[in-house]
Design a protein around this motif. Sequence first.
Motif, short mmCIF file in Angstrom:
data_model
loop_
_atom_site.label_atom_id
_atom_site.label_comp_id
_atom_site.label_asym_id
_atom_site.label_seq_id
_atom_site.Cartn_x
_atom_site.Cartn_y
_atom_site.Cartn_z
N GLU A 126 -4.52 -9.43 -7.75
CA GLU A 126 -4.34 -7.98 -7.92
C GLU A 126 -5.61 -7.33 -8.42
N SER A 127 -5.92 -6.20 -7.85
CA SER A 127 -7.07 -5.40 -8.23
C SER A 127 -6.58 -4.23 -9.10
N PRO A 128 -7.40 -3.77 -10.05
CA PRO A 128 -7.00 -2.64 -10.89
C PRO A 128 -7.21 -1.28 -10.24
N THR A 129 -7.72 -1.25 -9.01
CA THR A 129 -8.02 0.02 -8.36
C THR A 129 -6.75 0.84 -8.16
N PRO A 130 -6.70 2.05 -8.70
CA PRO A 130 -5.51 2.89 -8.54
C PRO A 130 -5.60 3.74 -7.27
N TYR A 131 -4.47 3.91 -6.61
CA TYR A 131 -4.39 4.84 -5.49
C TYR A 131 -2.93 5.15 -5.21
N THR A 132 -2.66 6.41 -4.94
CA THR A 132 -1.33 6.82 -4.52
C THR A 132 -1.48 7.64 -3.25
N CYS A 133 -0.87 7.17 -2.19
CA CYS A 133 -0.88 7.88 -0.92
C CYS A 133 0.15 9.01 -1.00
N PRO A 134 -0.20 10.20 -0.52
CA PRO A 134 0.74 11.32 -0.61
C PRO A 134 2.06 11.09 0.11
N TRP A 135 2.05 10.25 1.15
CA TRP A 135 3.32 10.06 1.86
C TRP A 135 3.88 8.64 1.78
N LYS A 136 3.05 7.64 1.43
CA LYS A 136 3.55 6.26 1.32
C LYS A 136 3.91 5.88 -0.11
N GLY A 137 3.19 6.42 -1.07
CA GLY A 137 3.48 6.10 -2.47
C GLY A 137 2.35 5.33 -3.13
N GLU A 138 2.70 4.65 -4.24
CA GLU A 138 1.71 3.93 -5.04
C GLU A 138 1.28 2.64 -4.34
N CYS A 139 -0.03 2.46 -4.25
CA CYS A 139 -0.62 1.32 -3.56
C CYS A 139 -1.05 0.25 -4.56
N GLN A 140 -0.95 -1.01 -4.15
CA GLN A 140 -1.49 -2.13 -4.92
C GLN A 140 -2.60 -2.74 -4.10
N TYR A 141 -3.84 -2.67 -4.61
CA TYR A 141 -4.97 -3.32 -3.94
C TYR A 141 -5.10 -4.76 -4.40
N PHE A 142 -5.75 -5.57 -3.55
CA PHE A 142 -6.00 -6.97 -3.87
C PHE A 142 -7.46 -7.32 -3.60
N THR A 143 -8.00 -8.20 -4.42
CA THR A 143 -9.29 -8.82 -4.17
C THR A 143 -9.04 -10.08 -3.35
N VAL A 144 -9.83 -10.28 -2.31
CA VAL A 144 -9.69 -11.46 -1.45
C VAL A 144 -10.80 -12.45 -1.82
N THR A 145 -10.39 -13.68 -2.13
CA THR A 145 -11.36 -14.73 -2.47
C THR A 145 -11.00 -15.98 -1.69
N VAL A 146 -11.99 -16.51 -0.95
CA VAL A 146 -11.78 -17.68 -0.11
C VAL A 146 -12.82 -18.74 -0.42
N ASP A 147 -12.35 -19.94 -0.75
CA ASP A 147 -13.21 -21.12 -0.90
C ASP A 147 -14.48 -20.89 -1.72
N GLY A 148 -14.33 -20.28 -2.87
CA GLY A 148 -15.46 -20.11 -3.78
C GLY A 148 -16.49 -19.07 -3.35
N GLN A 149 -16.23 -18.34 -2.26
CA GLN A 149 -17.13 -17.27 -1.85
C GLN A 149 -17.04 -16.12 -2.84
N ASP A 150 -18.00 -15.22 -2.78
CA ASP A 150 -17.95 -14.04 -3.63
C ASP A 150 -16.65 -13.28 -3.37
N PRO A 151 -15.98 -12.83 -4.43
CA PRO A 151 -14.75 -12.06 -4.25
C PRO A 151 -15.03 -10.75 -3.50
N LEU A 152 -14.08 -10.36 -2.69
CA LEU A 152 -14.16 -9.11 -1.93
C LEU A 152 -13.11 -8.14 -2.46
N PRO A 153 -13.50 -7.26 -3.38
CA PRO A 153 -12.54 -6.35 -3.99
C PRO A 153 -11.92 -5.38 -2.98
N ASP A 154 -10.65 -5.15 -3.15
CA ASP A 154 -9.90 -4.12 -2.43
C ASP A 154 -9.91 -4.30 -0.91
#
Length: 101
Positions: free
Chosen positions: A39-67
Motif C-alpha cells: 500500500e502506498s500513502p498517496t491520497p486520491y479520490t476520483c469524483p465519480w469512482k470514489g476513494e482510491c488505494q495506490y500500491f507500490t510495485v516491487t519485483v525481485d529486489g528491483q527499485d520500488p515503483l510507487p503508485d
Amino acid sequence: MKAVLGDTVIAEANDDDLIRIEGNWYFPPASVNESFLSESPTPYTCPWKGECQYFTVTVDGQDPLPDRAWSYPHPYPTAFERVGKDFSGYVAFWKEVQVVD
C-alpha cells in the motif's frame, strides 16, 4: 491477459473477467499476486469512482515503483451503474507494468 513487469507476471485473468475503465484494464482481486504490491500513502479520490488505494510495485529486489497500481476498495454505488459492474477491489496498472495478451 497479464500484467507484467519485465518477465514477472503480477496479475493474470481471462479477458472476460477484466473490466475496462477509462482506458485501463482492471484485474479481479483474486488474479493479482499481492506479494508484489504494498500500500502506498498517496491520497486520491476520483469524483465519480470514489476513494482510491495506490500500491507500490516491487519485483525481485528491483527499485520500488510507487503508485504503479491502484484499486477502488469501496467505489461509489453510482460508479457501478456507470461501469455496468461491481469493480470493488479490482486492480489496474500503469507505466512500467504492461498489460499484454
